[in-house]
Design a protein around this motif. Structure first.
Motif: not given
Lengths: 159, 741
Positions: A48-58
């Protein structure tokens, strides 16, 4: 319900959310961005990783209300004007796609890496995939695809 | 012999649906939403074995938004076998949608359909159940005791599988040495990243459609027909593609639950298990206790082997008999052992149901056999490879039970090639004695098709379009193994079409020809063959029409990408003109169906070598280098074939080192999330060399045979043998647990 604004794949969207809703839930169930995959809901598989403000997060571990106003990139935003992102093309070319379920999360981890580090070493790539499970490929062709995409992007950048 | 100058066969072809997958547009089951769809949640048993004294669903039903609550009281109690394949097949049937008895922690008690998942979850918590607890067993050895309380019928031994060749007692008596060892393997989780999901709906005529991540759509249709008393024409099972399966989605699990809720509500219902639910309530790989007694001559010749296996099949029959049955057959495909006996008992316990998993019995039995053979080689002071070569079957190998051919087995070629590749390894430092370094090897074998157990057949349909592009209708299921891609390659090869002129409809019981599901190493060996035959039929039909149109002998005609042409007269016509002639002059269509069935079950083989580095103080193991050479007859898709082996290495090393579905003494699965259940990450993977032996299997399409299951078999014993050599210890239990000195 609370109204929040999210910037998803470069477009502002207003959504009504419950405080308990995860970003994963909002992306899939409210915004129909089903490229974002649930796999564990515990932050261990990375599908489910998406990129939030440049960081890949779950996105399964993030409450939607906490990312109000932030810029979110999902796999659906990778291809531009009908052209695949070099990472997407390299995943195809290298055979990095089998069942395809981990693929969106892998792509987002890889994109976040290449955005920051256009020439990662093999170890750096593996580290960037440290929270992404793949059960089909043994990761070999995924690592190879990220290397290929990085090389192709550097070539284009140098032109 | 294998090089036929193919255009597409043997090439590196990306999986056909890759563009959909990299763009996030591939729709897996849980990605689908239907108008008016309800969401389901299951109530699972919190106790390992109990009769339900009372069940009160009134509070759940009263909750606004709840549309149905299903329990054993209002659902059909038809008992089924979850791995059914054939309509007339009679296997042990002891599972039902819901029962008045629960048999493991995680067994289904009830299910709710509601407007939202949140409501469904809330409703499930409102169901009040009183249990009358019964004796329970987590250990198959206790469960199989004569006075044990029966989980089904009157014994917890589900059955006995017995196979024999020669005279084992006589063979053992003639041996110079006899070795007897017992090995254990744990239950493990398949780890497909997509969890189980299904959607069901019923139309006003009563036709039930189930969209499901399931590897056995035609078999699932039979089970649903039995449960609901419907003709097969009133049930449609569709598989939209799976996010990995590995056998975990072979069996019927949640499909009857959603179907029942859809029938109760008249609305579409979706049920998606989360990771924990998938881990505790679907299927696992059978845990096994394997005792092997092997008699050898001083020169290393194996004269007799007696294999006794007890598997923990969990709470329901499912694959109980099949997995042990498959295991029993595989051991007859490997060595020239004249006296070989196999006795196996699947045993019920109050633990999650075991079922199919990649390798289907082979990983367990070959782990034991290959570890013991290394021990024997050491005891005889013999090189392990030499012991292998002395005993492995040759290409004219036979099954010692029947004297019949086992195809064109090439384990020796795999071994020799693996040893060659080992020369590429760089020296590895022990860093001043901090690490122990060891190399281990193992042979793995698996079958091709369900031939040894029951009918194996696939029927494929090809429909030609006006422009001579075509649609392939295949009952195969896509789960990342690229079986559909292989079928498209065959069609492209035979019909001389580019791949983008072929598209596919697959995994749909209403639209596709009947096929056994995607398991049992049959995709390449059987389904691809059917696709090849269907393409040949379409080609023949196209040429027949062209012969009429060109007034030319059909035997002179051939295909190019754009034309049909005569090799003799030079006459030619565009392919679309032939199709125009078929449709507008002959007033016909080219729709061809072809079937292929197994007439033999050859072996596939792999020989693997692992190098490990073990930190002496902690026992921590790193697999640094790995070689996998597989006997596949002929590579159909090199990219896909490499990918199958690479993935198998990930799964196999996990089986060796860290994967275990831990069930505690109370029957509770302890490792029921990815937090606790560890699989290998990218950084844990060894440097890998993969190669293939391509020596043509005469009964396979283009000479090909199976790969993906076989590739996992040798991994755990190769790694464990390497650790045993590094530390000079014996390891008999998976997963590895040594923690240093």
């Amino acid at each position: 319900m609370e109204k929040i604004t999210l910037r998803v794949n470069s477009r502002d969207v207003e959504v009504l959310v419950e405080p308990s809703w995860t970003l994963l839930y909002v992306l899939r169930e409210v915004l129909d961005l089903t490229g974002v995959k649930p796999g564990c809901h515990t932050g261990d598989c990375g599908a489910c990783k998406v990129i939030i403000d440049g960081e890949a997060v779950n996105s399964c571990l993030v409450r939607a209300v906490h990312v109000q106003g932030k810029s979110i990139e999902t796999v659906e935003g990778l291809a531009q004007d009908g052209r695949l992102h070099p990472l997407q093309q390299a995943f195809i070319d290298c055979g990095a796609v089998q069942c395809g379920y981990c693929t969106p999360g892998m792509l987002m981890s890889a994109k976040s890496l290449l955005d920051k580090n256009p020439a990662p070493t093999e170890e750096e790539i593996k580290e960037a995939l440290g929270n992404n499970y793949c059960r089909c490929t043994g990761y070999y062709k995924i690592v190879e695809a990220i290397q290929l995409a990085a090389a192709r992007m550097r070539e284009v950048g140098a032109e | 012999m294998t090089d036929k100058g193919y255009a597409v066969i043997g090439e590196r072809v990306p999986i056909q649906d890759a563009v959909l997958k990299v763009t996030g547009q591939y729709k897996f089951t849980d990605d689908l939403k239907l108008p008016g769809m309800l969401y389901a949640q299951v109530l699972f048993s919190p106790v390992p074995h109990a009769r339900i004294k009372s069940i009160d669903t009134s509070a759940a039903e009263a909750l606004p938004g709840v549309r149905a609550v299903a329990t054993y009281k209002n659902s059909p109690r038809v008992r089924y076998n979850s791995t059914t394949r054939l309509y007339t097949q009679k296997w042990i049937e002891n599972e039902c949608i819901f029962d008045d008895t629960v048999r493991f922690i995680g067994d289904r008690v009830a299910a709710v359909a509601a407007d939202t998942l949140e409501i469904a979850k809330k409703a499930v918590r409102l169901i009040k159940v009183e249990y009358e607890e019964l004796p329970y067993y987590t250990d198959p050895l206790e469960a199989m005791a004569e006075d044990a309380y029966p989980i089904h019928g009157d014994s917890n031994i589900a059955g006995k599988i017995y196979q024999n060749a020669g005279d084992v007692e006589k063979g053992l008596a003639e041996a110079d040495y006899v070795f007897e060892d017992t090995y254990t393997t744990p239950a493990v989780h398949h780890g497909a990243i997509e969890t189980h999901a299904a959607i069901a709906y019923v139309d006003p005529r009563g036709k039930l459609t189930v969209i499901t991540a399931n590897q056995n759509t035609f078999g699932t249709r039979i089970v649903l027909a039995r449960i609901f008393g419907l003709p097969l024409s009133r049930i449609r099972v569709i598989n939209p593609g799976m996010g990995g399966a590995f056998g975990g989605k072979l069996e019927v699990t949640i499909e009857p639950v959603v179907a029942q809720l859809a029938r109760m509500t008249g609305r579409p219902v979706k049920l998606t298990y989360n990771r924990k639910e998938t881990m505790i309530s679907t299927r696992t790989r059978h845990a096994a206790i394997i005792t092997i007694k092997t008699g050898v001559k001083k020169d290393g010749t194996i004269v007799a082997q007696d294999i006794k296996v007890i598997t923990n099949t969990g709470a329901y029959a499912g694959s109980a008999m099949n997995v042990v049955g498959a295991m029993s057959g595989k051991v007859y495909k490997v060595y020239k052992i004249p006296n070989l006996r196999f006795t196996g008992y699947p045993v019920y316990t109050n633990t999650p149901s075991a079922g199919a998993m990649r390798g289907y019995g082979s990983p367990q039995v070959f782990f034991a056999q290959q570890c013991q053979l290394q021990k024997i080689a050491k005891a005889l002071n013999m090189d392990f490879a030499e012991l292998q070569l002395k005993n492995l079957v040759d290409p004219d190998g036979i099954d010692q039970r029947t004297g019949k051919s086992i195809g064109n087995p090439r384990p020796k070629d795999c071994l020799r090639r693996a040893l060659e590749l080992q020369r590429n390894w760089q020296p590895l430092s022990d860093e001043g004695g901090k690490y122990a370094i060891g190399v281990g090897m193992a042979l793995g074998c698996h079958g091709n098709s369900t031939f040894d157990a029951h009918l194996d057949k696939a029927s494929i349909i090809i429909k030609m379009n006006e422009d001579s592009s075509c649609i392939l209708f295949s009952g195969s299921h896509e789960m990342g193994q690229a079986t559909i891609t292989a079928q498209m390659q065959a069609v492209a090869e035979i019909l001389k079409l580019p791949l983008d002129m072929i598209d596919v409809v697959c995994g749909d019981t209403d639209l596709c020809g009947w096929t056994v599901g995607d398991f049992s190493s049959r995709g390449i060996y059987i389904s691809l063959y059917a696709a090849k035959k269907a393409a040949e039929a379409a080609r023949a039909a196209l040429l027949r029409a062209a012969a009429l149109l060109l007034e030319e002998d059909v035997n002179n005609l051939d295909l190019s990408e754009s034309h049909v042409y005569s090799r003799v007269s030079g006459k030619r016509v565009e392919r679309y003109r032939v199709m125009e002639y078929v449709q507008q002059v002959l007033k016909e269509e080219i729709i061809c169906t072809a079937s292929h069935h197994a007439t033999r079950a050859p072996g596939s083989y792999g020989f693997h070598i692992a190098r490990v580095r073990v930190e002496k103080s902690t026992g921590k193991v790193e697999v640094t280098d790995y070689i996998a050479v597989q006997d596949v007859g002929k590579v159909i898709n090199r990219l896909g074939a490499e990918g199958q082996v690479e993935g198998a290495v990930q799964m196999g090393i996990g089986y060796a080192l860290c994967e275990k579905l831990e069930v505690d003494a109370e029957g509770r699965v302890r490792s029921s999330s990815f937090r606790q259940y560890k699989m290998l990450r990218a950084a844990n993977m060894p440097k890998l060399q993969v190669d293939f032996v391509e020596e043509y299997e005469p009964t396979g399409p283009f000479g090909a045979k199976s790969l993906a299951e076989c590739a996992v078999v040798a991994v755990a014993p190769a790694v464990i043998n390497a650790i045993c050599n590094a530390l000079d210890i014996e390891i008999k239990d998976l997963p590895y647990s040594y923690r240093g000195q």
